[in-house]
Write an enzyme that holds these catalytic residues in place. Sequence first.
Site, PDB file in Angstrom:
ATOM      1  N   GLU A 263       0.901  -1.179   0.000  1.00 28.66           N
ATOM      2  CA  GLU A 263       0.000   0.000   0.000  1.00 28.66           C
ATOM      3  C   GLU A 263       0.921   1.205   0.000  1.00 28.66           C
ATOM      4  O   GLU A 263       1.502   1.553   1.030  1.00 28.66           O
ATOM      5  CB  GLU A 263      -0.885  -0.008   1.251  1.00 28.66           C
ATOM      6  CG  GLU A 263      -1.829  -1.203   1.340  1.00 28.66           C
ATOM      7  CD  GLU A 263      -3.031  -1.071   0.428  1.00 28.66           C
ATOM      8  OE1 GLU A 263      -3.292   0.042  -0.060  1.00 28.66           O
ATOM      9  OE2 GLU A 263      -3.694  -2.094   0.188  1.00 28.66           O
TER      10      GLU A 263
ATOM     11  N   CYS B 162      -2.494   9.415   2.974  1.00 30.13           N
ATOM     12  CA  CYS B 162      -2.168   8.906   1.634  1.00 30.13           C
ATOM     13  C   CYS B 162      -3.271   9.239   0.631  1.00 30.13           C
ATOM     14  O   CYS B 162      -2.989   9.508  -0.526  1.00 30.13           O
ATOM     15  CB  CYS B 162      -1.902   7.405   1.688  1.00 30.13           C
ATOM     16  SG  CYS B 162      -3.250   6.477   2.426  1.00 30.13           S
TER      17      CYS B 162
HETATM   18  P1  NAD Z   1       8.504   4.894   4.540  1.00 29.28           P
HETATM   19  O1  NAD Z   1       8.434   4.028   3.345  1.00 29.28           O
HETATM   20  O2  NAD Z   1       9.696   5.729   4.761  1.00 29.28           O
HETATM   21  O3  NAD Z   1       8.394   3.998   5.883  1.00 29.28           O
HETATM   22  C1  NAD Z   1       7.299   3.135   6.140  1.00 29.28           C
HETATM   23  C2  NAD Z   1       7.748   1.993   7.039  1.00 29.28           C
HETATM   24  O4  NAD Z   1       8.714   1.202   6.342  1.00 29.28           O
HETATM   25  C3  NAD Z   1       8.417   2.439   8.341  1.00 29.28           C
HETATM   26  O5  NAD Z   1       8.002   1.575   9.387  1.00 29.28           O
HETATM   27  C4  NAD Z   1       9.891   2.229   8.039  1.00 29.28           C
HETATM   28  O6  NAD Z   1      10.649   1.981   9.197  1.00 29.28           O
HETATM   29  C5  NAD Z   1       9.851   1.001   7.158  1.00 29.28           C
HETATM   30  N1  NAD Z   1      11.013   0.844   6.258  1.00 29.28           N
HETATM   31  C6  NAD Z   1      11.806   1.806   5.731  1.00 29.28           C
HETATM   32  N2  NAD Z   1      12.757   1.250   4.958  1.00 29.28           N
HETATM   33  C7  NAD Z   1      12.548  -0.085   4.971  1.00 29.28           C
HETATM   34  C8  NAD Z   1      13.194  -1.196   4.350  1.00 29.28           C
HETATM   35  N3  NAD Z   1      14.229  -1.047   3.539  1.00 29.28           N
HETATM   36  N4  NAD Z   1      12.701  -2.419   4.584  1.00 29.28           N
HETATM   37  C9  NAD Z   1      11.633  -2.598   5.385  1.00 29.28           C
HETATM   38  N5  NAD Z   1      11.001  -1.600   6.019  1.00 29.28           N
HETATM   39  C10 NAD Z   1      11.442  -0.349   5.809  1.00 29.28           C
HETATM   40  O7  NAD Z   1       7.176   5.760   4.528  1.00 29.28           O
HETATM   41  P2  NAD Z   1       6.751   6.938   5.515  1.00 29.28           P
HETATM   42  O8  NAD Z   1       7.431   8.194   5.136  1.00 29.28           O
HETATM   43  O9  NAD Z   1       6.857   6.468   6.915  1.00 29.28           O
HETATM   44  O10 NAD Z   1       5.183   7.066   5.169  1.00 29.28           O
HETATM   45  C11 NAD Z   1       4.677   7.936   4.207  1.00 29.28           C
HETATM   46  C12 NAD Z   1       4.336   7.199   2.933  1.00 29.28           C
HETATM   47  O11 NAD Z   1       3.392   6.176   3.215  1.00 29.28           O
HETATM   48  C13 NAD Z   1       3.671   8.096   1.905  1.00 29.28           C
HETATM   49  O12 NAD Z   1       4.216   7.817   0.638  1.00 29.28           O
HETATM   50  C14 NAD Z   1       2.199   7.676   1.963  1.00 29.28           C
HETATM   51  O13 NAD Z   1       1.458   7.905   0.787  1.00 29.28           O
HETATM   52  C15 NAD Z   1       2.338   6.221   2.246  1.00 29.28           C
HETATM   53  N6  NAD Z   1       1.094   5.671   2.785  1.00 29.28           N
HETATM   54  C16 NAD Z   1       0.350   4.862   1.987  1.00 29.28           C
HETATM   55  C17 NAD Z   1      -0.862   4.364   2.458  1.00 29.28           C
HETATM   56  C18 NAD Z   1      -1.723   3.475   1.592  1.00 29.28           C
HETATM   57  O14 NAD Z   1      -2.676   2.897   2.115  1.00 29.28           O
HETATM   58  N7  NAD Z   1      -1.433   3.321   0.314  1.00 29.28           N
HETATM   59  C19 NAD Z   1      -1.290   4.690   3.747  1.00 29.28           C
HETATM   60  C20 NAD Z   1      -0.494   5.524   4.523  1.00 29.28           C
HETATM   61  C21 NAD Z   1       0.713   6.003   4.044  1.00 29.28           C
END
Ligand code: NAD
Length: 481
Positions: free
Chosen positions: A245, A280
Amino acid sequence: MTYEGHMTIGGKPVTGDEWVSVPNPAHLSAVVGRYPQGTIEHVEQAVEAASSAFPDWRATPVAERAALLAQAGALLAQPRDEWVSLLTAENGKLLREAVIDIAMGGEAISVYASHPEWTQDRVVDDERGRLVVRKQPLGVCVGIVPWNFPLTLASLKVGPALLAGNTLIIKVPEFAPLTTLRALGEMAALLPPGVLNIVSGYGPEVGRALVTHPKVRKIAFTGSTETGRQIMADASGHLARLTLELGGNDAAVLLDDVDLSDEAIGRIVTGAFMYSGQICIDIKRLYVHESRYDELVDRLSVAVDKIVVGDGARPEVTMGPINNARQYDKVTKLLAETKRDADCVQLGSYADGTDVEDGYFLLPHLVLDPPDEMKVVATEQMAPILPVMKFSSDEEAVTRANGTEYGLGASVWSSDRDRAFSVADRMEAGMTFINGHSLFALHPDAPAGGAKQSGHGYEMSQEALEGYTQLQAITNTYTQL
Ligand code: NAD
Protein backbone atom coordinates in the site's frame (compact mmCIF):
# COMPACT_ATOMS: atom_id res chain seq x y z
CA MET A 1 5.58 12.55 32.45
CA THR A 2 7.09 10.71 29.54
CA TYR A 3 6.08 7.31 28.23
CA GLU A 4 8.53 4.43 27.88
CA GLY A 5 7.46 2.00 25.18
CA HIS A 6 8.43 -1.63 24.85
CA MET A 7 8.27 -4.25 22.15
CA THR A 8 6.14 -7.36 22.66
CA ILE A 9 7.68 -10.66 21.60
CA GLY A 10 6.25 -14.06 22.48
CA GLY A 11 3.79 -12.38 24.88
CA LYS A 12 6.54 -10.65 26.87
CA PRO A 13 7.63 -7.01 27.05
CA VAL A 14 11.07 -6.60 25.52
CA THR A 15 13.48 -3.67 25.51
CA GLY A 16 17.09 -3.37 24.35
CA ASP A 17 20.33 -1.55 25.02
CA GLU A 18 19.55 1.51 22.90
CA TRP A 19 16.58 3.88 23.09
CA VAL A 20 15.12 6.32 20.61
CA SER A 21 13.64 9.54 21.92
CA VAL A 22 10.25 10.76 20.58
CA PRO A 23 9.73 14.55 20.38
CA ASN A 24 6.41 16.38 20.33
CA PRO A 25 6.15 17.94 16.83
CA ALA A 26 4.14 20.81 18.35
CA HIS A 27 6.71 21.44 21.13
CA LEU A 28 10.09 20.29 19.93
CA SER A 29 11.68 21.18 23.23
CA ALA A 30 9.47 18.56 24.95
CA VAL A 31 10.13 14.82 24.86
CA VAL A 32 7.02 12.61 24.77
CA GLY A 33 8.83 9.39 25.56
CA ARG A 34 11.24 6.83 24.19
CA TYR A 35 11.14 3.40 22.61
CA PRO A 36 13.65 0.57 22.27
CA GLN A 37 15.75 0.55 19.14
CA GLY A 38 15.15 -3.00 17.95
CA THR A 39 17.94 -5.06 16.43
CA ILE A 40 18.40 -8.05 14.16
CA GLU A 41 18.41 -10.26 17.30
CA HIS A 42 14.94 -8.96 18.18
CA VAL A 43 13.82 -9.84 14.66
CA GLU A 44 15.12 -13.40 15.16
CA GLN A 45 13.28 -13.67 18.49
CA ALA A 46 10.05 -12.34 16.99
CA VAL A 47 10.18 -14.71 14.00
CA GLU A 48 10.92 -17.61 16.35
CA ALA A 49 8.00 -16.67 18.62
CA ALA A 50 5.61 -16.29 15.67
CA SER A 51 6.81 -19.59 14.15
CA SER A 52 6.34 -21.49 17.42
CA ALA A 53 2.85 -20.07 17.93
CA PHE A 54 1.71 -20.82 14.39
CA PRO A 55 0.78 -24.57 14.61
CA ASP A 56 -1.58 -24.10 17.57
CA TRP A 57 -3.08 -20.87 16.24
CA ARG A 58 -3.87 -22.33 12.83
CA ALA A 59 -5.43 -25.36 14.59
CA THR A 60 -7.61 -23.12 16.78
CA PRO A 61 -11.20 -23.23 15.43
CA VAL A 62 -11.93 -20.13 13.39
CA ALA A 63 -14.87 -19.25 15.65
CA GLU A 64 -12.43 -19.02 18.58
CA ARG A 65 -9.97 -16.95 16.58
CA ALA A 66 -12.84 -14.64 15.61
CA ALA A 67 -13.98 -14.33 19.25
CA LEU A 68 -10.47 -13.29 20.32
CA LEU A 69 -10.31 -10.82 17.45
CA ALA A 70 -13.63 -9.35 18.61
CA GLN A 71 -11.97 -8.61 21.98
CA ALA A 72 -8.95 -7.14 20.18
CA GLY A 73 -11.19 -4.89 18.08
CA ALA A 74 -13.18 -3.81 21.14
CA LEU A 75 -9.97 -2.70 22.84
CA LEU A 76 -9.52 0.03 20.22
CA ALA A 77 -13.18 0.78 19.51
CA GLN A 78 -13.53 3.19 22.46
CA PRO A 79 -10.15 4.94 22.47
CA ARG A 80 -8.88 5.62 25.99
CA ASP A 81 -8.14 9.24 26.80
CA GLU A 82 -4.51 8.51 27.69
CA TRP A 83 -3.95 6.78 24.33
CA VAL A 84 -5.54 9.69 22.47
CA SER A 85 -3.39 12.27 24.31
CA LEU A 86 -0.25 10.22 23.76
CA LEU A 87 -0.96 9.85 20.04
CA THR A 88 -1.61 13.58 19.65
CA ALA A 89 1.55 14.44 21.59
CA GLU A 90 3.86 12.19 19.59
CA ASN A 91 2.18 12.49 16.21
CA GLY A 92 0.86 16.05 15.97
CA LYS A 93 -2.67 14.93 15.10
CA LEU A 94 -5.69 16.76 16.46
CA LEU A 95 -7.30 14.88 19.36
CA ARG A 96 -10.24 13.97 17.12
CA GLU A 97 -7.89 12.69 14.42
CA ALA A 98 -6.22 10.54 17.08
CA VAL A 99 -9.62 9.15 18.09
CA ILE A 100 -10.31 8.34 14.42
CA ASP A 101 -6.94 6.59 13.99
CA ILE A 102 -7.52 4.34 17.01
CA ALA A 103 -11.26 3.72 16.51
CA MET A 104 -10.86 2.96 12.79
CA GLY A 105 -8.27 0.39 13.88
CA GLY A 106 -10.88 -1.21 16.14
CA GLU A 107 -13.37 -1.28 13.28
CA ALA A 108 -10.79 -2.75 10.90
CA ILE A 109 -10.33 -5.72 13.25
CA SER A 110 -13.99 -6.13 14.22
CA VAL A 111 -15.01 -6.56 10.58
CA TYR A 112 -12.92 -9.73 10.37
CA ALA A 113 -14.10 -10.92 13.79
CA SER A 114 -17.66 -10.85 12.47
CA HIS A 115 -16.90 -12.77 9.28
CA PRO A 116 -15.39 -16.14 10.21
CA GLU A 117 -17.24 -17.58 7.18
CA TRP A 118 -14.81 -15.74 4.89
CA THR A 119 -12.32 -18.53 5.60
CA GLN A 120 -14.75 -21.31 4.64
CA ASP A 121 -13.75 -24.11 2.30
CA ARG A 122 -15.41 -24.54 -1.08
CA VAL A 123 -16.62 -28.12 -1.39
CA VAL A 124 -17.82 -29.68 -4.63
CA ASP A 125 -19.30 -33.20 -4.51
CA ASP A 126 -20.35 -34.73 -7.81
CA GLU A 127 -20.00 -37.89 -9.88
CA ARG A 128 -16.26 -37.23 -10.25
CA GLY A 129 -15.65 -37.28 -6.50
CA ARG A 130 -14.94 -34.57 -3.98
CA LEU A 131 -13.08 -31.32 -4.41
CA VAL A 132 -12.25 -29.27 -1.32
CA VAL A 133 -10.66 -25.88 -1.87
CA ARG A 134 -9.14 -24.83 1.46
CA LYS A 135 -7.95 -21.39 2.44
CA GLN A 136 -4.77 -22.29 4.27
CA PRO A 137 -2.87 -19.72 6.32
CA LEU A 138 0.58 -18.82 5.05
CA GLY A 139 2.51 -18.93 8.35
CA VAL A 140 4.54 -16.05 9.77
CA CYS A 141 3.41 -12.71 8.32
CA VAL A 142 4.93 -9.27 8.79
CA GLY A 143 3.12 -5.92 8.79
CA ILE A 144 5.22 -2.77 8.34
CA VAL A 145 3.49 0.55 9.00
CA PRO A 146 4.23 4.27 8.56
CA TRP A 147 3.77 7.12 11.02
CA ASN A 148 0.70 8.81 9.59
CA PHE A 149 -2.13 6.47 10.69
CA PRO A 150 -0.22 3.79 12.58
CA LEU A 151 -3.07 2.31 14.63
CA THR A 152 -5.46 1.95 11.71
CA LEU A 153 -2.79 0.73 9.32
CA ALA A 154 -1.47 -1.89 11.78
CA SER A 155 -5.00 -3.09 12.55
CA LEU A 156 -5.81 -3.48 8.86
CA LYS A 157 -3.15 -6.22 8.91
CA VAL A 158 -4.01 -7.77 12.29
CA GLY A 159 -7.64 -8.54 11.34
CA PRO A 160 -7.20 -10.57 8.13
CA ALA A 161 -3.84 -12.11 9.07
CA LEU A 162 -5.04 -13.56 12.37
CA LEU A 163 -8.53 -14.58 11.24
CA ALA A 164 -6.92 -16.61 8.46
CA GLY A 165 -4.78 -18.44 11.06
CA ASN A 166 -1.43 -16.77 10.49
CA THR A 167 0.80 -15.35 13.19
CA LEU A 168 2.00 -11.79 12.80
CA ILE A 169 4.86 -9.41 13.57
CA ILE A 170 4.07 -5.71 13.35
CA LYS A 171 7.00 -3.36 12.78
CA VAL A 172 5.98 0.09 14.05
CA PRO A 173 7.28 3.29 12.42
CA GLU A 174 10.39 5.05 13.69
CA PHE A 175 8.42 8.29 14.07
CA ALA A 176 5.59 8.37 16.64
CA PRO A 177 5.38 4.65 17.51
CA LEU A 178 4.55 4.88 21.24
CA THR A 179 0.76 4.57 21.15
CA THR A 180 0.95 1.70 18.67
CA LEU A 181 3.48 -0.14 20.86
CA ARG A 182 1.22 0.43 23.85
CA ALA A 183 -2.17 -0.45 22.38
CA LEU A 184 -0.98 -3.39 20.30
CA GLY A 185 1.01 -4.66 23.28
CA GLU A 186 -2.25 -4.81 25.23
CA MET A 187 -3.90 -6.47 22.28
CA ALA A 188 -1.19 -9.12 22.11
CA ALA A 189 -1.90 -9.98 25.76
CA LEU A 190 -5.46 -11.00 24.78
CA LEU A 191 -4.05 -13.58 22.37
CA PRO A 192 -1.91 -16.68 22.90
CA PRO A 193 1.79 -15.70 23.25
CA GLY A 194 3.56 -15.26 19.92
CA VAL A 195 0.40 -14.85 17.83
CA LEU A 196 0.90 -11.07 17.66
CA ASN A 197 4.39 -9.61 18.15
CA ILE A 198 5.34 -5.97 17.93
CA VAL A 199 8.85 -4.72 17.19
CA SER A 200 10.31 -1.23 16.90
CA GLY A 201 13.43 0.07 15.19
CA TYR A 202 14.73 1.53 11.99
CA GLY A 203 13.42 0.46 8.60
CA PRO A 204 16.69 -0.31 6.84
CA GLU A 205 17.77 -2.50 9.79
CA VAL A 206 14.76 -4.08 11.54
CA GLY A 207 12.31 -3.72 8.65
CA ARG A 208 14.76 -5.12 6.14
CA ALA A 209 15.73 -8.04 8.42
CA LEU A 210 12.05 -8.98 8.65
CA VAL A 211 11.51 -8.70 4.89
CA THR A 212 14.53 -10.86 4.06
CA HIS A 213 13.92 -13.48 6.76
CA PRO A 214 13.42 -16.84 5.03
CA LYS A 215 10.71 -17.93 7.52
CA VAL A 216 8.54 -14.89 6.73
CA ARG A 217 5.91 -15.95 4.20
CA LYS A 218 4.19 -12.63 3.64
CA ILE A 219 4.91 -8.94 4.04
CA ALA A 220 2.08 -6.42 4.18
CA PHE A 221 3.73 -3.05 3.77
CA THR A 222 2.25 0.45 3.96
CA GLY A 223 4.61 3.29 3.19
CA SER A 224 6.33 5.09 0.37
CA THR A 225 6.62 3.78 -3.18
CA GLU A 226 10.39 4.04 -2.92
CA THR A 227 10.53 1.71 0.10
CA GLY A 228 7.94 -0.54 -1.55
CA ARG A 229 10.29 -1.03 -4.48
CA GLN A 230 13.13 -1.99 -2.14
CA ILE A 231 10.87 -4.42 -0.28
CA MET A 232 9.73 -6.07 -3.49
CA ALA A 233 13.36 -6.63 -4.49
CA ASP A 234 14.30 -7.92 -1.01
CA ALA A 235 11.30 -10.27 -0.82
CA SER A 236 12.21 -11.84 -4.15
CA GLY A 237 15.04 -13.81 -2.49
CA HIS A 238 12.56 -16.20 -0.85
CA LEU A 239 9.49 -15.21 -2.91
CA ALA A 240 7.53 -13.94 0.07
CA ARG A 241 4.02 -12.79 -0.81
CA LEU A 242 3.43 -9.06 -0.77
CA THR A 243 0.70 -6.57 -0.17
CA LEU A 244 2.01 -3.09 -0.95
CA GLU A 245 0.00 0.00 0.00
CA LEU A 246 2.16 2.81 -1.33
CA GLY A 247 2.23 6.51 -2.10
CA GLY A 248 -0.22 8.47 -4.17
CA ASN A 249 -0.79 11.77 -5.91
CA ASP A 250 -4.57 11.86 -5.78
CA ALA A 251 -6.40 14.11 -8.21
CA ALA A 252 -9.86 15.52 -7.53
CA VAL A 253 -11.71 16.53 -10.70
CA LEU A 254 -14.49 19.11 -10.32
CA LEU A 255 -16.73 19.05 -13.42
CA ASP A 256 -18.55 22.12 -14.73
CA ASP A 257 -21.75 21.18 -12.89
CA VAL A 258 -20.01 20.72 -9.51
CA ASP A 259 -21.91 21.75 -6.39
CA LEU A 260 -19.88 24.40 -4.59
CA SER A 261 -22.11 24.73 -1.54
CA ASP A 262 -20.55 25.18 1.91
CA GLU A 263 -21.00 21.46 2.48
CA ALA A 264 -19.09 20.59 -0.70
CA ILE A 265 -16.33 23.12 0.04
CA GLY A 266 -16.08 21.64 3.54
CA ARG A 267 -15.55 18.19 2.03
CA ILE A 268 -12.81 19.53 -0.23
CA VAL A 269 -11.05 21.25 2.68
CA THR A 270 -11.24 18.04 4.72
CA GLY A 271 -10.02 16.03 1.73
CA ALA A 272 -6.96 18.22 1.19
CA PHE A 273 -6.04 19.54 4.65
CA MET A 274 -7.14 16.92 7.20
CA TYR A 275 -4.11 15.91 9.26
CA SER A 276 -2.07 18.63 7.52
CA GLY A 277 -2.39 16.91 4.15
CA GLN A 278 -0.40 13.90 5.38
CA ILE A 279 -2.95 11.20 4.56
CA CYS A 280 -2.17 8.91 1.63
CA ILE A 281 -5.63 9.51 0.14
CA ASP A 282 -5.73 13.25 0.76
CA ILE A 283 -6.45 15.37 -2.34
CA LYS A 284 -3.01 16.27 -3.68
CA ARG A 285 -4.11 17.94 -6.95
CA LEU A 286 -7.37 19.77 -7.59
CA TYR A 287 -8.59 20.13 -11.19
CA VAL A 288 -11.61 22.37 -11.73
CA HIS A 289 -13.47 23.24 -14.92
CA GLU A 290 -12.36 26.69 -16.13
CA SER A 291 -15.94 28.04 -15.95
CA ARG A 292 -15.96 27.41 -12.16
CA TYR A 293 -12.32 28.17 -11.35
CA ASP A 294 -12.73 31.72 -9.96
CA GLU A 295 -15.77 30.79 -7.89
CA LEU A 296 -13.98 27.73 -6.50
CA VAL A 297 -10.80 29.61 -5.64
CA ASP A 298 -12.80 32.38 -3.92
CA ARG A 299 -14.90 30.02 -1.85
CA LEU A 300 -12.04 27.67 -1.07
CA SER A 301 -9.78 30.56 0.01
CA VAL A 302 -12.41 31.76 2.49
CA ALA A 303 -12.77 28.26 3.97
CA VAL A 304 -9.03 27.48 4.11
CA ASP A 305 -8.36 30.85 5.70
CA LYS A 306 -10.39 29.68 8.72
CA ILE A 307 -7.86 26.93 9.47
CA VAL A 308 -6.16 27.45 12.84
CA VAL A 309 -2.70 25.89 13.10
CA GLY A 310 -1.13 24.86 16.39
CA ASP A 311 -0.86 22.08 18.96
CA GLY A 312 -3.50 19.47 18.12
CA ALA A 313 -4.23 19.03 21.83
CA ARG A 314 -5.84 22.50 21.94
CA PRO A 315 -9.57 22.54 21.11
CA GLU A 316 -9.45 25.68 18.93
CA VAL A 317 -6.76 24.21 16.66
CA THR A 318 -8.02 22.68 13.39
CA MET A 319 -4.68 21.67 11.87
CA GLY A 320 -1.68 20.28 13.73
CA PRO A 321 2.01 20.37 12.79
CA ILE A 322 3.89 18.26 10.25
CA ASN A 323 4.87 15.00 11.92
CA ASN A 324 8.64 14.81 11.71
CA ALA A 325 11.86 16.59 10.73
CA ARG A 326 12.34 14.56 7.54
CA GLN A 327 8.88 15.45 6.25
CA TYR A 328 9.12 19.07 7.43
CA ASP A 329 12.44 19.64 5.63
CA LYS A 330 11.03 18.09 2.48
CA VAL A 331 7.85 20.18 2.43
CA THR A 332 9.43 23.48 3.44
CA LYS A 333 11.92 23.10 0.57
CA LEU A 334 9.05 22.27 -1.78
CA LEU A 335 7.12 25.31 -0.56
CA ALA A 336 10.08 27.66 -1.10
CA GLU A 337 10.51 26.31 -4.64
CA THR A 338 6.77 26.61 -5.32
CA LYS A 339 6.64 30.21 -4.06
CA ARG A 340 9.49 31.10 -6.38
CA ASP A 341 7.87 29.64 -9.51
CA ALA A 342 4.10 29.93 -9.03
CA ASP A 343 1.31 32.06 -7.60
CA CYS A 344 1.14 30.70 -4.07
CA VAL A 345 -1.32 32.03 -1.47
CA GLN A 346 -0.71 31.57 2.23
CA LEU A 347 -3.89 31.27 4.30
CA GLY A 348 -5.00 30.38 7.83
CA SER A 349 -3.53 31.60 11.09
CA TYR A 350 -1.68 30.33 14.14
CA ALA A 351 -3.53 29.70 17.38
CA ASP A 352 -2.76 32.40 19.96
CA GLY A 353 0.41 31.68 21.85
CA THR A 354 1.79 29.17 19.34
CA ASP A 355 5.58 29.20 19.40
CA VAL A 356 6.11 28.79 15.66
CA GLU A 357 9.83 28.10 16.09
CA ASP A 358 9.19 25.25 18.53
CA GLY A 359 7.15 23.02 16.19
CA TYR A 360 6.97 21.74 12.62
CA PHE A 361 4.17 24.17 11.83
CA LEU A 362 3.11 25.10 8.35
CA LEU A 363 0.18 27.31 7.36
CA PRO A 364 -2.08 26.03 4.58
CA HIS A 365 -1.35 27.20 1.02
CA LEU A 366 -3.18 27.21 -2.30
CA VAL A 367 -1.07 27.22 -5.47
CA LEU A 368 -2.96 28.89 -8.31
CA ASP A 369 -2.96 27.17 -11.67
CA PRO A 370 0.62 25.89 -11.76
CA PRO A 371 1.68 23.72 -14.73
CA ASP A 372 1.34 19.95 -14.22
CA GLU A 373 5.10 19.57 -14.58
CA MET A 374 5.82 21.59 -11.43
CA LYS A 375 7.03 19.48 -8.53
CA VAL A 376 4.14 20.55 -6.28
CA VAL A 377 1.74 18.98 -8.82
CA ALA A 378 3.85 16.12 -10.16
CA THR A 379 4.96 14.62 -6.81
CA GLU A 380 3.27 13.39 -3.65
CA GLN A 381 3.69 16.43 -1.40
CA MET A 382 2.04 15.06 1.84
CA ALA A 383 1.64 18.65 3.05
CA PRO A 384 -1.03 21.34 3.46
CA ILE A 385 -0.14 22.79 0.04
CA LEU A 386 -2.87 22.33 -2.56
CA PRO A 387 -2.34 23.10 -6.25
CA VAL A 388 -5.56 24.11 -8.06
CA MET A 389 -5.56 23.83 -11.88
CA LYS A 390 -8.09 24.71 -14.62
CA PHE A 391 -9.22 22.37 -17.38
CA SER A 392 -11.55 22.87 -20.32
CA SER A 393 -13.01 19.40 -21.08
CA ASP A 394 -13.75 16.20 -19.18
CA GLU A 395 -11.38 14.35 -21.50
CA GLU A 396 -8.55 16.72 -20.69
CA ALA A 397 -9.22 16.43 -16.95
CA VAL A 398 -9.14 12.62 -17.04
CA THR A 399 -5.92 12.59 -19.06
CA ARG A 400 -4.18 15.02 -16.70
CA ALA A 401 -5.49 13.26 -13.57
CA ASN A 402 -4.18 9.95 -14.94
CA GLY A 403 -0.85 11.46 -16.04
CA THR A 404 1.08 10.05 -13.09
CA GLU A 405 2.72 6.77 -12.16
CA TYR A 406 0.58 6.76 -9.02
CA GLY A 407 -2.96 5.38 -8.87
CA LEU A 408 -4.06 5.37 -5.24
CA GLY A 409 -7.18 7.52 -4.91
CA ALA A 410 -9.07 9.96 -7.14
CA SER A 411 -12.41 11.70 -7.11
CA VAL A 412 -14.99 13.16 -9.45
CA TRP A 413 -17.32 15.93 -8.32
CA SER A 414 -20.55 16.62 -10.20
CA SER A 415 -24.25 17.23 -9.55
CA ASP A 416 -25.08 14.48 -12.05
CA ARG A 417 -24.47 11.08 -10.49
CA ASP A 418 -24.44 9.09 -13.73
CA ARG A 419 -22.03 11.51 -15.37
CA ALA A 420 -19.76 11.34 -12.32
CA PHE A 421 -19.73 7.53 -12.32
CA SER A 422 -19.02 7.51 -16.03
CA VAL A 423 -16.01 9.86 -15.65
CA ALA A 424 -14.88 7.91 -12.55
CA ASP A 425 -14.82 4.75 -14.66
CA ARG A 426 -11.96 6.28 -16.68
CA MET A 427 -9.83 7.23 -13.66
CA GLU A 428 -6.79 5.04 -13.06
CA ALA A 429 -7.10 4.78 -9.27
CA GLY A 430 -7.81 1.89 -6.92
CA MET A 431 -10.17 4.05 -4.86
CA THR A 432 -12.34 6.49 -6.82
CA PHE A 433 -14.79 8.61 -4.87
CA ILE A 434 -17.74 10.73 -6.01
CA ASN A 435 -18.35 14.11 -4.32
CA GLY A 436 -15.97 13.34 -1.47
CA HIS A 437 -12.31 12.41 -1.09
CA SER A 438 -11.09 11.52 2.39
CA LEU A 439 -11.21 8.80 5.03
CA PHE A 440 -14.90 9.63 5.40
CA ALA A 441 -15.55 8.67 1.78
CA LEU A 442 -14.21 5.13 2.24
CA HIS A 443 -16.95 2.49 1.99
CA PRO A 444 -16.47 -0.01 4.84
CA ASP A 445 -17.01 -2.96 2.47
CA ALA A 446 -14.74 -1.66 -0.28
CA PRO A 447 -11.28 -3.10 -0.93
CA ALA A 448 -8.58 -0.43 -0.50
CA GLY A 449 -5.58 -0.67 -2.77
CA GLY A 450 -3.64 1.25 -5.34
CA ALA A 451 -3.36 0.99 -9.11
CA LYS A 452 -0.06 1.41 -11.01
CA GLN A 453 2.86 2.23 -8.69
CA SER A 454 0.60 2.88 -5.71
CA GLY A 455 0.54 -0.77 -4.78
CA HIS A 456 -0.28 -4.44 -5.09
CA GLY A 457 -3.16 -6.20 -3.37
CA TYR A 458 -5.81 -4.91 -1.00
CA GLU A 459 -6.62 -4.03 2.57
CA MET A 460 -10.10 -3.97 4.12
CA SER A 461 -12.84 -6.36 3.00
CA GLN A 462 -12.87 -10.04 2.10
CA GLU A 463 -10.43 -9.37 -0.76
CA ALA A 464 -7.75 -8.49 1.82
CA LEU A 465 -8.20 -11.83 3.58
CA GLU A 466 -7.40 -13.64 0.33
CA GLY A 467 -3.96 -12.04 0.50
CA TYR A 468 -3.23 -13.88 3.74
CA THR A 469 -4.23 -17.33 2.50
CA GLN A 470 -2.92 -19.99 0.21
CA LEU A 471 -5.52 -21.98 -1.69
CA GLN A 472 -5.10 -25.72 -1.38
CA ALA A 473 -7.18 -27.96 -3.66
CA ILE A 474 -7.75 -31.45 -2.17
CA THR A 475 -9.38 -33.96 -4.48
CA ASN A 476 -10.12 -37.68 -4.70
CA THR A 477 -11.06 -37.54 -8.35
CA TYR A 478 -9.35 -39.59 -11.03
CA THR A 479 -10.51 -39.07 -14.59
CA GLN A 480 -8.69 -41.22 -17.13
CA LEU A 481 -8.64 -39.50 -20.52
P1 NAD B 1 8.50 4.89 4.54
O1 NAD B 1 8.43 4.03 3.35
O2 NAD B 1 9.70 5.73 4.76
O3 NAD B 1 8.39 4.00 5.88
C1 NAD B 1 7.30 3.13 6.14
C2 NAD B 1 7.75 1.99 7.04
O4 NAD B 1 8.71 1.20 6.34
C3 NAD B 1 8.42 2.44 8.34
O5 NAD B 1 8.00 1.57 9.39
C4 NAD B 1 9.89 2.23 8.04
O6 NAD B 1 10.65 1.98 9.20
C5 NAD B 1 9.85 1.00 7.16
N1 NAD B 1 11.01 0.84 6.26
C6 NAD B 1 11.81 1.81 5.73
N2 NAD B 1 12.76 1.25 4.96
C7 NAD B 1 12.55 -0.09 4.97
C8 NAD B 1 13.19 -1.20 4.35
N3 NAD B 1 14.23 -1.05 3.54
N4 NAD B 1 12.70 -2.42 4.58
C9 NAD B 1 11.63 -2.60 5.38
N5 NAD B 1 11.00 -1.60 6.02
C10 NAD B 1 11.44 -0.35 5.81
O7 NAD B 1 7.18 5.76 4.53
P2 NAD B 1 6.75 6.94 5.51
O8 NAD B 1 7.43 8.19 5.14
O9 NAD B 1 6.86 6.47 6.91
O10 NAD B 1 5.18 7.07 5.17
C11 NAD B 1 4.68 7.94 4.21
C12 NAD B 1 4.34 7.20 2.93
O11 NAD B 1 3.39 6.18 3.22
C13 NAD B 1 3.67 8.10 1.91
O12 NAD B 1 4.22 7.82 0.64
C14 NAD B 1 2.20 7.68 1.96
O13 NAD B 1 1.46 7.91 0.79
C15 NAD B 1 2.34 6.22 2.25
N6 NAD B 1 1.09 5.67 2.78
C16 NAD B 1 0.35 4.86 1.99
C17 NAD B 1 -0.86 4.36 2.46
C18 NAD B 1 -1.72 3.47 1.59
O14 NAD B 1 -2.68 2.90 2.12
N7 NAD B 1 -1.43 3.32 0.31
C19 NAD B 1 -1.29 4.69 3.75
C20 NAD B 1 -0.49 5.52 4.52
C21 NAD B 1 0.71 6.00 4.04
